[in-house]
Design a protein around this motif. Structure first.
Motif, mmCIF file in Angstrom:
data_model
loop_
_atom_site.group_PDB
_atom_site.id
_atom_site.type_symbol
_atom_site.label_atom_id
_atom_site.label_comp_id
_atom_site.label_asym_id
_atom_site.label_seq_id
_atom_site.Cartn_x
_atom_site.Cartn_y
_atom_site.Cartn_z
ATOM 1 N N LEU A 4 0.969 -1.106 -0.111
ATOM 2 C CA LEU A 4 -0.049 -0.034 -0.090
ATOM 3 C C LEU A 4 1.083 1.215 0.049
ATOM 4 O O LEU A 4 1.818 1.264 0.887
ATOM 5 C CB LEU A 4 -0.894 0.060 1.178
ATOM 6 N N LYS A 5 0.486 2.057 -0.819
ATOM 7 C CA LYS A 5 1.334 3.474 -0.869
ATOM 8 C C LYS A 5 0.198 4.685 -0.751
ATOM 9 O O LYS A 5 -0.586 4.588 -1.608
ATOM 10 C CB LYS A 5 2.162 3.331 -2.444
ATOM 11 N N VAL A 6 0.663 5.567 0.110
ATOM 12 C CA VAL A 6 -0.054 6.629 0.447
ATOM 13 C C VAL A 6 0.776 8.010 0.159
ATOM 14 O O VAL A 6 1.578 7.832 0.963
ATOM 15 C CB VAL A 6 -0.872 6.488 1.873
ATOM 16 N N GLU A 7 0.263 8.975 -0.306
ATOM 17 C CA GLU A 7 1.077 10.120 -0.071
ATOM 18 C C GLU A 7 0.396 11.307 0.124
ATOM 19 O O GLU A 7 -0.976 11.498 -0.008
ATOM 20 C CB GLU A 7 1.649 10.453 -1.623
ATOM 21 N N ARG A 8 0.765 12.396 0.695
ATOM 22 C CA ARG A 8 0.320 13.526 1.392
ATOM 23 C C ARG A 8 1.158 14.576 1.315
ATOM 24 O O ARG A 8 2.398 14.366 1.689
ATOM 25 C CB ARG A 8 -0.383 13.389 2.606
ATOM 26 N N ARG A 9 0.713 16.224 0.726
ATOM 27 C CA ARG A 9 1.799 17.080 0.919
ATOM 28 C C ARG A 9 1.317 18.094 1.869
ATOM 29 O O ARG A 9 -0.143 18.152 2.210
ATOM 30 C CB ARG A 9 1.728 17.739 -0.703
ATOM 31 N N PHE A 10 2.170 18.515 2.741
ATOM 32 C CA PHE A 10 1.854 19.414 4.093
ATOM 33 C C PHE A 10 2.490 20.480 3.617
ATOM 34 O O PHE A 10 3.730 20.810 3.150
ATOM 35 C CB PHE A 10 2.152 18.924 5.317
ATOM 36 N N ALA A 12 4.595 22.664 5.405
ATOM 37 C CA ALA A 12 5.335 22.684 6.330
ATOM 38 C C ALA A 12 6.709 22.047 6.168
ATOM 39 O O ALA A 12 6.629 20.969 5.533
ATOM 40 C CB ALA A 12 4.644 22.150 7.805
ATOM 41 N N PRO A 13 7.603 22.487 6.933
ATOM 42 C CA PRO A 13 8.978 21.755 6.803
ATOM 43 C C PRO A 13 8.947 20.171 7.111
ATOM 44 O O PRO A 13 8.039 19.871 8.126
ATOM 45 C CB PRO A 13 9.882 22.577 7.607
ATOM 46 N N PRO A 14 9.911 19.535 6.476
ATOM 47 C CA PRO A 14 9.774 18.107 7.229
ATOM 48 C C PRO A 14 9.908 18.006 8.627
ATOM 49 O O PRO A 14 9.233 16.841 9.185
ATOM 50 C CB PRO A 14 11.161 17.489 6.457
ATOM 51 N N GLU A 15 10.759 18.709 9.153
ATOM 52 C CA GLU A 15 10.896 18.638 10.664
ATOM 53 C C GLU A 15 9.594 18.648 11.308
ATOM 54 O O GLU A 15 9.292 17.996 12.528
ATOM 55 C CB GLU A 15 11.985 19.526 11.423
ATOM 56 N N VAL A 16 8.546 19.564 11.265
ATOM 57 C CA VAL A 16 7.506 19.863 11.838
ATOM 58 C C VAL A 16 6.490 18.759 11.440
ATOM 59 O O VAL A 16 5.811 18.040 12.338
ATOM 60 C CB VAL A 16 6.841 21.142 11.272
ATOM 61 N N ASP A 93 0.931 -8.334 10.102
ATOM 62 C CA ASP A 93 2.092 -7.806 10.186
ATOM 63 C C ASP A 93 2.301 -7.346 8.921
ATOM 64 O O ASP A 93 2.300 -7.884 7.886
ATOM 65 C CB ASP A 93 3.127 -9.046 10.594
ATOM 66 N N THR A 94 2.929 -6.034 9.093
ATOM 67 C CA THR A 94 3.729 -5.188 7.885
ATOM 68 C C THR A 94 4.777 -4.659 8.339
ATOM 69 O O THR A 94 5.094 -4.234 9.308
ATOM 70 C CB THR A 94 2.390 -4.313 7.586
ATOM 71 N N GLY A 95 5.227 -4.269 7.071
ATOM 72 C CA GLY A 95 6.660 -3.346 7.237
ATOM 73 C C GLY A 95 6.252 -1.932 6.819
ATOM 74 O O GLY A 95 5.047 -1.729 6.164
ATOM 75 N N LEU A 96 6.613 -0.723 7.508
ATOM 76 C CA LEU A 96 6.221 0.535 7.385
ATOM 77 C C LEU A 96 7.372 1.341 6.940
ATOM 78 O O LEU A 96 8.400 1.405 7.679
ATOM 79 C CB LEU A 96 5.477 0.946 8.576
ATOM 80 N N LEU A 97 7.671 1.903 5.938
ATOM 81 C CA LEU A 97 8.401 2.961 5.191
ATOM 82 C C LEU A 97 7.996 4.284 5.249
ATOM 83 O O LEU A 97 7.034 4.407 4.328
ATOM 84 C CB LEU A 97 9.329 2.436 4.096
ATOM 85 N N VAL A 98 8.269 5.116 5.990
ATOM 86 C CA VAL A 98 7.599 6.586 5.835
ATOM 87 C C VAL A 98 8.817 7.600 5.545
ATOM 88 O O VAL A 98 9.780 7.611 6.338
ATOM 89 C CB VAL A 98 6.806 7.042 7.090
ATOM 90 N N THR A 99 8.628 8.341 4.654
ATOM 91 C CA THR A 99 9.607 9.308 4.145
ATOM 92 C C THR A 99 8.875 10.819 4.156
ATOM 93 O O THR A 99 7.484 10.960 3.899
ATOM 94 C CB THR A 99 10.106 8.916 2.624
ATOM 95 N N PHE A 100 9.682 11.679 4.574
ATOM 96 C CA PHE A 100 9.492 13.148 4.539
ATOM 97 C C PHE A 100 10.233 13.889 3.785
ATOM 98 O O PHE A 100 11.502 14.264 4.081
ATOM 99 C CB PHE A 100 9.509 13.707 5.972
ATOM 100 N N GLU A 101 9.875 14.297 2.530
ATOM 101 C CA GLU A 101 10.873 14.838 1.561
ATOM 102 C C GLU A 101 10.341 16.457 1.378
ATOM 103 O O GLU A 101 9.264 16.805 1.139
ATOM 104 C CB GLU A 101 10.598 14.279 0.112
ATOM 105 N N GLY A 105 8.728 24.317 -0.754
ATOM 106 C CA GLY A 105 8.759 24.942 0.530
ATOM 107 C C GLY A 105 7.998 23.995 1.758
ATOM 108 O O GLY A 105 7.602 24.530 2.742
ATOM 109 N N GLY A 106 7.396 22.949 1.484
ATOM 110 C CA GLY A 106 6.502 22.090 2.085
ATOM 111 C C GLY A 106 7.090 20.529 2.023
ATOM 112 O O GLY A 106 8.352 20.354 1.978
ATOM 113 N N THR A 107 6.337 19.754 2.447
ATOM 114 C CA THR A 107 6.735 18.210 2.833
ATOM 115 C C THR A 107 5.895 17.332 1.959
ATOM 116 O O THR A 107 4.546 17.474 2.138
ATOM 117 C CB THR A 107 6.826 17.812 4.320
#
Length: 146
Positions: A4-10, A12-16, A93-101, A105-107
Motif C-alpha cells: 500500500l502506498k499513500v502520499e500527502r503534501r503538507f 510545513a517543513p519536514p521537521e514539523v 504484520d506489515t513493514g512500514l517505510l515513511v519518508t518526509f521529502e 517549501g513543504g513536505t
C-alpha cells in the motif's frame, strides 16, 4: 504479498511533519475516528524502541498497533515493523517505510506499508490512512500557525 502506498503534501517543513507524526499526544487525535474514542499512545523514538497505539470505541476491546523502529533518520525517514492486533485477537504484520521529502517549501510524506497477505486486507488498511493524514494536516497547520 501486497503493498500500500499513500502520499500527502503538507505546507510545513519536514521537521514539523516528522515531529507531529511521531508525537504520542498527536496520535491520540489521529486515531480517534469518533470524538469519544479511547486512544492510548506511547512512543519510544529510538532504534529498537516501540510505538504502541490502542484505539477503539468506548466500552469495547481496542485495536492495538505495535511497531518496532528499525531505522530513524529525523526528519527524512522512519522504518519499522508493525503488528496490528484486532479486537477479535487476529493480527496483521506489515513493514512500514515513511519518508518526509522537502517539496516546494513543504513536505511530501510517503507511506509504504508492505506485506499484506491479500489485496482486500490492504484495501481495508488503505481506508484508515486518509482520516489519519487529515488529522495530521490539522495538527501541522496549527503548529505552523504558532
Amino acid at each position: 504479498m501486497s503493498d500500500l502506498k499513500v502520499e500527502r503534501r503538507f505546507d510545513a517543513p519536514p521537521e514539523v511533519v516528522f515531529d507531529a507524526f511521531t508525537d504520542p499526544d498527536v496520535q491520540k487525535e489521529l486515531y480517534a475516528d469518533e470524538p469519544d474514542w479511547v486512544v492510548e499512545s506511547a512512543c519510544d523514538l529510538r532504534v529498537g524502541g516501540q510505538w504502541t497505539i490502542a484505539f477503539g470505541p468506548p466500552g469495547s476491546e481496542p485495536a492495538r498497533e505495535t511497531s518496532v523502529f528499525q531505522e530513524i533518520d529525523r526528519p527524512r525517514r522512519l522504518v519499522c515493523s508493525s503488528t496490528m492486533t484486532m479486537p477479535d485477537g487476529s493480527s496483521v504484520d506489515t513493514g512500514l517505510l515513511v519518508t518526509f521529502e522537502e517539496e516546494d517549501g513543504g513536505t511530501r510524506m510517503t507511506i509504504l506499508q508492505s506485506g499484506f497477505a491479500t489485496d482486500r486486507l490492504r484495501d481495508d488498511f488503505a481506508g484508515g490512512w486518509p482520516s489519519i493524514l487529515d488529522g495530521l494536516g490539522r495538527v501541522v497547520a496549527a503548529r505552523v500557525a504558532r
